[in-house]
Design an enzyme around this catalytic site. Structure first.
Site, PDB file in Angstrom:
ATOM      1  N   CYS A   8       0.867  -1.185   0.000  1.00 21.52           N
ATOM      2  CA  CYS A   8       0.000   0.000   0.000  1.00 21.52           C
ATOM      3  C   CYS A   8       0.902   1.233   0.000  1.00 21.52           C
ATOM      4  O   CYS A   8       2.043   1.169  -0.439  1.00 21.52           O
ATOM      5  CB  CYS A   8      -0.989  -0.026   1.172  1.00 21.52           C
ATOM      6  SG  CYS A   8      -0.264   0.153   2.814  1.00 21.52           S
ATOM      7  N   THR A   9       0.409   2.337   0.501  1.00 23.88           N
ATOM      8  CA  THR A   9       1.168   3.586   0.433  1.00 23.88           C
ATOM      9  C   THR A   9       2.188   3.683   1.564  1.00 23.88           C
ATOM     10  O   THR A   9       3.389   3.729   1.329  1.00 23.88           O
ATOM     11  CB  THR A   9       0.212   4.790   0.458  1.00 23.88           C
ATOM     12  OG1 THR A   9      -0.728   4.658  -0.610  1.00 23.88           O
ATOM     13  CG2 THR A   9       0.976   6.095   0.281  1.00 23.88           C
ATOM     14  N   GLY A  10       1.715   3.728   2.801  1.00 26.10           N
ATOM     15  CA  GLY A  10       2.601   3.962   3.938  1.00 26.10           C
ATOM     16  C   GLY A  10       2.902   2.751   4.784  1.00 26.10           C
ATOM     17  O   GLY A  10       3.672   2.839   5.742  1.00 26.10           O
ATOM     18  N   ASN A  11       2.270   1.605   4.462  1.00 32.93           N
ATOM     19  CA  ASN A  11       2.488   0.349   5.189  1.00 32.93           C
ATOM     20  C   ASN A  11       2.148   0.476   6.673  1.00 32.93           C
ATOM     21  O   ASN A  11       2.808  -0.085   7.531  1.00 32.93           O
ATOM     22  CB  ASN A  11       3.926  -0.146   4.983  1.00 32.93           C
ATOM     23  CG  ASN A  11       4.151  -1.594   5.413  1.00 32.93           C
ATOM     24  OD1 ASN A  11       5.170  -1.903   5.998  1.00 32.93           O
ATOM     25  ND2 ASN A  11       3.216  -2.467   5.130  1.00 32.93           N
ATOM     26  N   THR A  12       1.065   1.249   6.953  1.00 35.91           N
ATOM     27  CA  THR A  12       0.591   1.346   8.336  1.00 35.91           C
ATOM     28  C   THR A  12      -0.892   0.993   8.471  1.00 35.91           C
ATOM     29  O   THR A  12      -1.389   0.898   9.595  1.00 35.91           O
ATOM     30  CB  THR A  12       0.801   2.760   8.916  1.00 35.91           C
ATOM     31  OG1 THR A  12       0.084   3.703   8.125  1.00 35.91           O
ATOM     32  CG2 THR A  12       2.279   3.126   8.985  1.00 35.91           C
ATOM     33  N   CYS A  13      -1.599   0.811   7.353  1.00 37.08           N
ATOM     34  CA  CYS A  13      -3.038   0.538   7.421  1.00 37.08           C
ATOM     35  C   CYS A  13      -3.407  -0.711   6.613  1.00 37.08           C
ATOM     36  O   CYS A  13      -3.494  -1.802   7.147  1.00 37.08           O
ATOM     37  CB  CYS A  13      -3.855   1.730   6.916  1.00 37.08           C
ATOM     38  SG  CYS A  13      -3.548   3.285   7.778  1.00 37.08           S
ATOM     39  N   ARG A  14      -3.617  -0.528   5.310  1.00 33.95           N
ATOM     40  CA  ARG A  14      -4.177  -1.594   4.482  1.00 33.95           C
ATOM     41  C   ARG A  14      -3.281  -2.820   4.342  1.00 33.95           C
ATOM     42  O   ARG A  14      -3.732  -3.946   4.595  1.00 33.95           O
ATOM     43  CB  ARG A  14      -4.529  -1.054   3.087  1.00 33.95           C
ATOM     44  CG  ARG A  14      -5.679  -0.080   3.111  1.00 33.95           C
ATOM     45  CD  ARG A  14      -5.845   0.608   1.778  1.00 33.95           C
ATOM     46  NE  ARG A  14      -4.730   1.538   1.554  1.00 33.95           N
ATOM     47  CZ  ARG A  14      -4.583   2.284   0.486  1.00 33.95           C
ATOM     48  NH1 ARG A  14      -5.447   2.201  -0.502  1.00 33.95           N
ATOM     49  NH2 ARG A  14      -3.572   3.114   0.370  1.00 33.95           N
ATOM     50  N   ASP A 116      -8.307   3.900   1.210  1.00 30.73           N
ATOM     51  CA  ASP A 116      -7.333   4.131   2.266  1.00 30.73           C
ATOM     52  C   ASP A 116      -8.042   4.725   3.480  1.00 30.73           C
ATOM     53  O   ASP A 116      -8.585   5.823   3.401  1.00 30.73           O
ATOM     54  CB  ASP A 116      -6.252   5.087   1.754  1.00 30.73           C
ATOM     55  CG  ASP A 116      -5.072   5.213   2.699  1.00 30.73           C
ATOM     56  OD1 ASP A 116      -5.124   4.661   3.820  1.00 30.73           O
ATOM     57  OD2 ASP A 116      -4.092   5.865   2.306  1.00 30.73           O
TER      58      ASP A 116
END
Length: 144
Positions: A8-14, A116
């Site tokens: 994903c984008t920041g590797n903290t959620c999805r 997101d």
């Protein structure tokens, strides 16, 4: 051994939620990791991601990772949360073309992005987690 990389984008959620959901299936023949296109190495998962996974009795022990060539080389399949993530990966790592898919494309055969939840409410995270849970179930059935 099949090696799945969620991106994903920041590797903290999805992608950490997807990783945790698939790991929770306890499949011995599959290894799972996650990374982010624009991640800061070492960040923890978002509090709301931890909370909604905790509702399913899934513990998320996670530190974010920036996507690097070693992730590409390690993986059997790279499953992204959006088509933009897929395009960014293939542009940066052309050798990944034939193993990079959006998660929806890989399990449902058609495109579509997973929204997101970053900065959203617990309910927003819960909706994303429920969507991921449905897709991970389909992925699990495809891989076994």
């Amino acid at each position: 051994m099949t090696k799945i990389l969620f991106v994903c984008t920041g590797n903290t959620c999805r992608s950490p939620m997807a990783e945790a959901l698939l790991k929770h299936k306890n499949m011995g023949n599959i290894q799972v990791r996650s990374a982010g296109i624009y991640a800061n190495n070492g960040s923890t998962a978002s509090a709301n991601a931890n909370e909604v996974l905790g509702e399913k009795d899934i513990v998320l022990d996670h530190n974010s990772s920036q996507l690097e060539k070693e992730h590409i080389d390690w993986s059997t399949y790279i499953l992204t949360m959006t088509s933009n993530h897929k395009h960014l990966i293939v542009n940066a790592f052309p050798e990944a073309l034939y193993k990079t898919y959006t998660l929806k494309e890989f399990v449902e055969g058609e495109g579509g992005d997973i929204s997101d939840p970053f900065g959203g409410s617990v309910q927003t995270y819960r909706q994303t987690m429920l969507e991921l849970e449905r897709l991970i179930e389909k992925l699990y059935k495809k891989l076994i």
